[in-house]
Design a protein around this motif. Structure first.
Motif, PDB file in Angstrom:
ATOM      1  N   LYS A   1       0.699  -1.161  -0.069  1.00 39.57           N
ATOM      2  CA  LYS A   1      -0.085  -0.070  -0.012  1.00 39.57           C
ATOM      3  C   LYS A   1       0.838   1.216  -0.130  1.00 39.57           C
ATOM      4  O   LYS A   1       1.799   1.240   0.635  1.00 39.57           O
ATOM      5  N   ALA A   2       0.538   2.116  -0.804  1.00 39.93           N
ATOM      6  CA  ALA A   2       1.291   3.619  -0.965  1.00 39.93           C
ATOM      7  C   ALA A   2       0.162   4.414  -0.626  1.00 39.93           C
ATOM      8  O   ALA A   2      -0.927   4.512  -1.140  1.00 39.93           O
ATOM      9  N   TYR A   3       0.370   5.557   0.028  1.00 43.88           N
ATOM     10  CA  TYR A   3      -0.473   6.681   0.591  1.00 43.88           C
ATOM     11  C   TYR A   3       0.578   7.641   0.269  1.00 43.88           C
ATOM     12  O   TYR A   3       1.507   8.115   0.504  1.00 43.88           O
ATOM     13  N   ILE A   4      -0.299   8.799  -0.597  1.00 42.04           N
ATOM     14  CA  ILE A   4       0.238  10.077  -0.934  1.00 42.04           C
ATOM     15  C   ILE A   4      -0.664  11.095  -0.597  1.00 42.04           C
ATOM     16  O   ILE A   4      -1.671  11.147  -1.023  1.00 42.04           O
TER      17      ILE A   4
ATOM     18  N   PRO B   1      10.506 -10.387  15.688  1.00 41.70           N
ATOM     19  CA  PRO B   1      11.172  -9.832  14.572  1.00 41.70           C
ATOM     20  C   PRO B   1      10.134  -8.696  14.296  1.00 41.70           C
ATOM     21  O   PRO B   1       9.079  -8.880  13.589  1.00 41.70           O
ATOM     22  N   ILE B   2      10.529  -7.271  14.443  1.00 47.53           N
ATOM     23  CA  ILE B   2       9.828  -6.117  13.984  1.00 47.53           C
ATOM     24  C   ILE B   2      10.638  -5.410  12.750  1.00 47.53           C
ATOM     25  O   ILE B   2      11.604  -4.685  13.222  1.00 47.53           O
ATOM     26  N   PRO B   3      10.496  -5.658  11.674  1.00 48.51           N
ATOM     27  CA  PRO B   3      11.099  -4.926  10.533  1.00 48.51           C
ATOM     28  C   PRO B   3      10.570  -3.210  10.543  1.00 48.51           C
ATOM     29  O   PRO B   3       9.526  -2.836  11.089  1.00 48.51           O
ATOM     30  N   GLN B   4      11.415  -2.489   9.752  1.00 42.21           N
ATOM     31  CA  GLN B   4      10.927  -1.480   9.699  1.00 42.21           C
ATOM     32  C   GLN B   4       9.974  -1.090   8.361  1.00 42.21           C
ATOM     33  O   GLN B   4      10.423  -1.059   7.285  1.00 42.21           O
ATOM     34  N   ALA B   5       8.775  -1.207   8.574  1.00 45.33           N
ATOM     35  CA  ALA B   5       7.605  -1.758   7.704  1.00 45.33           C
ATOM     36  C   ALA B   5       6.963  -0.410   7.061  1.00 45.33           C
ATOM     37  O   ALA B   5       6.132  -0.728   6.166  1.00 45.33           O
ATOM     38  N   CYS B   6       7.442   0.517   7.189  1.00 44.02           N
ATOM     39  CA  CYS B   6       7.081   2.063   6.364  1.00 44.02           C
ATOM     40  C   CYS B   6       7.979   2.796   6.267  1.00 44.02           C
ATOM     41  O   CYS B   6       8.592   3.291   7.040  1.00 44.02           O
ATOM     42  N   LEU B   7       8.131   3.145   4.977  1.00 41.70           N
ATOM     43  CA  LEU B   7       9.028   4.262   4.257  1.00 41.70           C
ATOM     44  C   LEU B   7       8.039   5.536   4.141  1.00 41.70           C
ATOM     45  O   LEU B   7       7.184   5.571   3.330  1.00 41.70           O
TER      46      LEU B   7
ATOM     47  N   ILE C   1       4.487   2.542   2.098  1.00 37.10           N
ATOM     48  CA  ILE C   1       5.167   3.913   1.670  1.00 37.10           C
ATOM     49  C   ILE C   1       4.171   5.104   1.863  1.00 37.10           C
ATOM     50  O   ILE C   1       2.980   5.015   1.617  1.00 37.10           O
ATOM     51  N   VAL C   2       4.630   6.036   2.579  1.00 36.16           N
ATOM     52  CA  VAL C   2       3.998   7.340   2.666  1.00 36.16           C
ATOM     53  C   VAL C   2       4.701   8.460   2.085  1.00 36.16           C
ATOM     54  O   VAL C   2       5.908   8.583   2.511  1.00 36.16           O
ATOM     55  N   LEU C   3       4.136   9.172   1.065  1.00 39.37           N
ATOM     56  CA  LEU C   3       4.671  10.318   0.641  1.00 39.37           C
ATOM     57  C   LEU C   3       3.823  11.694   1.176  1.00 39.37           C
ATOM     58  O   LEU C   3       2.538  11.740   0.599  1.00 39.37           O
ATOM     59  N   ASP C   4       4.583  12.514   1.805  1.00 38.51           N
ATOM     60  CA  ASP C   4       3.872  13.629   2.261  1.00 38.51           C
ATOM     61  C   ASP C   4       4.377  14.893   1.212  1.00 38.51           C
ATOM     62  O   ASP C   4       5.487  15.289   1.677  1.00 38.51           O
ATOM     63  N   LEU C   5       3.629  15.268   0.394  1.00 34.62           N
ATOM     64  CA  LEU C   5       4.208  16.377  -0.534  1.00 34.62           C
ATOM     65  C   LEU C   5       4.044  17.831  -0.038  1.00 34.62           C
ATOM     66  O   LEU C   5       2.894  18.401   0.169  1.00 34.62           O
ATOM     67  N   HIS C   6       5.111  18.526   0.131  1.00 33.81           N
ATOM     68  CA  HIS C   6       5.461  19.758   0.769  1.00 33.81           C
ATOM     69  C   HIS C   6       6.145  20.798  -0.189  1.00 33.81           C
ATOM     70  O   HIS C   6       6.520  20.227  -1.247  1.00 33.81           O
TER      71      HIS C   6
END
Length: 371
Positions: free
Chosen positions: A31-34, A230-236, A163-168
């Motif tokens: 899932k990608a969130y923008i 085990p807990i990975p870095q699951a969000c960029l 994936i989370v992209l916050d456009l500024h």
């Protein structure tokens, strides 16, 4: 595409604002969130969202979206509507004075306690469990105001994304990114696709901005549980600074939208040949090494260096001129670094931050973001 309207708490009788989210693909995969323009007066992201929508519409019609992509083209209807004497004020809510990109609620400890009995040795299963619990906790959190309801809705849409992209955007600036240090390995290809000259890294920069609220849960859960699960870095999660506030052109927005689509295709959310990662044009540096340049006096501000210049410590970046005394005050870079952003105002108040230079050494401590 599925368009969903999310009403916010009404601040007064006869008024009602809403967030609108556009949903492409279907849940089950990545899932990608923008989102665009969380600061309501920063408009380059809104135009990029317009071009993204056109591309996503075509990709969905062609059956090429293999993941889930959520696009929020106006992330801050409150700030978008705030005008005072014809000036657009979209960074701070006028009722509270709070920055729209700060103070996102923290559900980390509560979720950890709730799910611990169900965690195990399967990292993928742990991620799915934590995402479900986090989303439920965010949606159930009580809110009292329109601003709180906006924050809750934005987090509910984004907290379970890969994936989370916050456009500024900045005032006048190069393309640059902010992300947390644990995200850098996943962010480095994004920086290359976007042609970012600089990525500023921090781990908990202070006041819980939106991007960190999405990404920090993972490294904090990993720290909380230690070696037990085990807990990975699951969000960029990345704040994308789309140059300056006046860089609102179809040419730039179309290119930025294409680069985001290429990154999503590279990550596997869109079908088709995987594009090659472009050669990087920038690097990553500590946010604690990004030095604000302040004016100690008031006066007319004129820059003698352009953004993009590599400068040395002691080099003059700008003059502040007292129009009555004719005194000229030189503003100098405190470090060797990249002069990557400056204000568009040309009258400086005493103490005003007017520019930023990114050095390579972490110098500052405490809260690292501006107001």
């Amino acid at each position: 595409m599925n368009l969903v309207r999310h009403p916010l708490i009404s601040p007064a009788p006869g008024t009602q604002r809403e967030l609108v989210s556009l949903h492409y693909g279907k849940p089950g995969g990545q899932k990608a969130y923008i989102q665009a323009s969380l600061h309501g007066d920063e408009l380059p992201g809104m135009l990029v969202a317009h071009h993204l929508r056109q591309r996503l519409d075509a990709l969905e019609a062609a059956g090429q979206i293999t993941g889930e992509i959520v696009l929020v083209p106006v992330a801050n209807p409150i700030g978008l509507s705030q005008f005072v004497l014809h000036a657009h004020l979209g960074r701070f809510e006028l009722t509270t004075g709070e920055n729209f990109n700060r103070h996102y609620p923290d559900q980390i400890e509560a979720v950890a306690a709730a799910v611990e009995p169900q965690l195990g040795n399967d990292a993928k299963a742990n991620v799915a469990l934590l995402r479900r619990a986090l989303k439920a906790a965010v949606e159930a959190a009580p809110v009292d105001t329109e601003l709180q309801s906006q924050r809750r809705q934005l987090m509910a849409l984004s907290c379970d994304a890969d994936i989370v992209l916050d456009l500024h955007c900045d005032a006048q600036a190069l393309m640059h990114l902010y992300t947390e240090t644990p995200c850098w390995p996943d962010c480095e290809p994004l920086a290359a696709f976007l042609g970012s000259r600089l990525t500023l890294l921090a781990q908990d920069s202070g006041d819980n901005p939106f991007d960190e609220a999405c990404s920090q849960v993972w490294w904090k859960w990993a720290k909380h549980f230690g070696n037990r699960f085990p807990i990975p870095q699951a969000c960029l999660s990345v704040t994308v600074e789309l140059r300056g506030a006046a860089d609102v052109t179809h040419e730039l927005a179309s290119a930025d939208a294409k680069n985001i689509i290429d990154f999503l295709r590279w990550r596997g959310l869109i079908a088709g040949d995987k594009p090659a990662v472009p050669q990087a044009v920038g690097d990553a540096r500590p946010l604690a090494g990004s030095m604000p340049i302040k004016s100690p006096v008031a006066g007319v501000l004129t820059f003698v260096k352009e953004v993009g210049a590599e400068v040395l410590a002691g080099e003059v970046l700008a003059h502040v001129i007292d129009p009555i005394t004719a005194r000229v005050t030189e503003l100098k870079s405190p470090v060797d670094g990249l002069f990557f952003a400056r204000d568009f105002l040309r009258f400086a108040n005493a103490g005003m931050r007017v520019a930023k230079v990114a050095g390579r050494e972490a110098i500052r401590t405490g809260k690292l973001l501006g107001a």
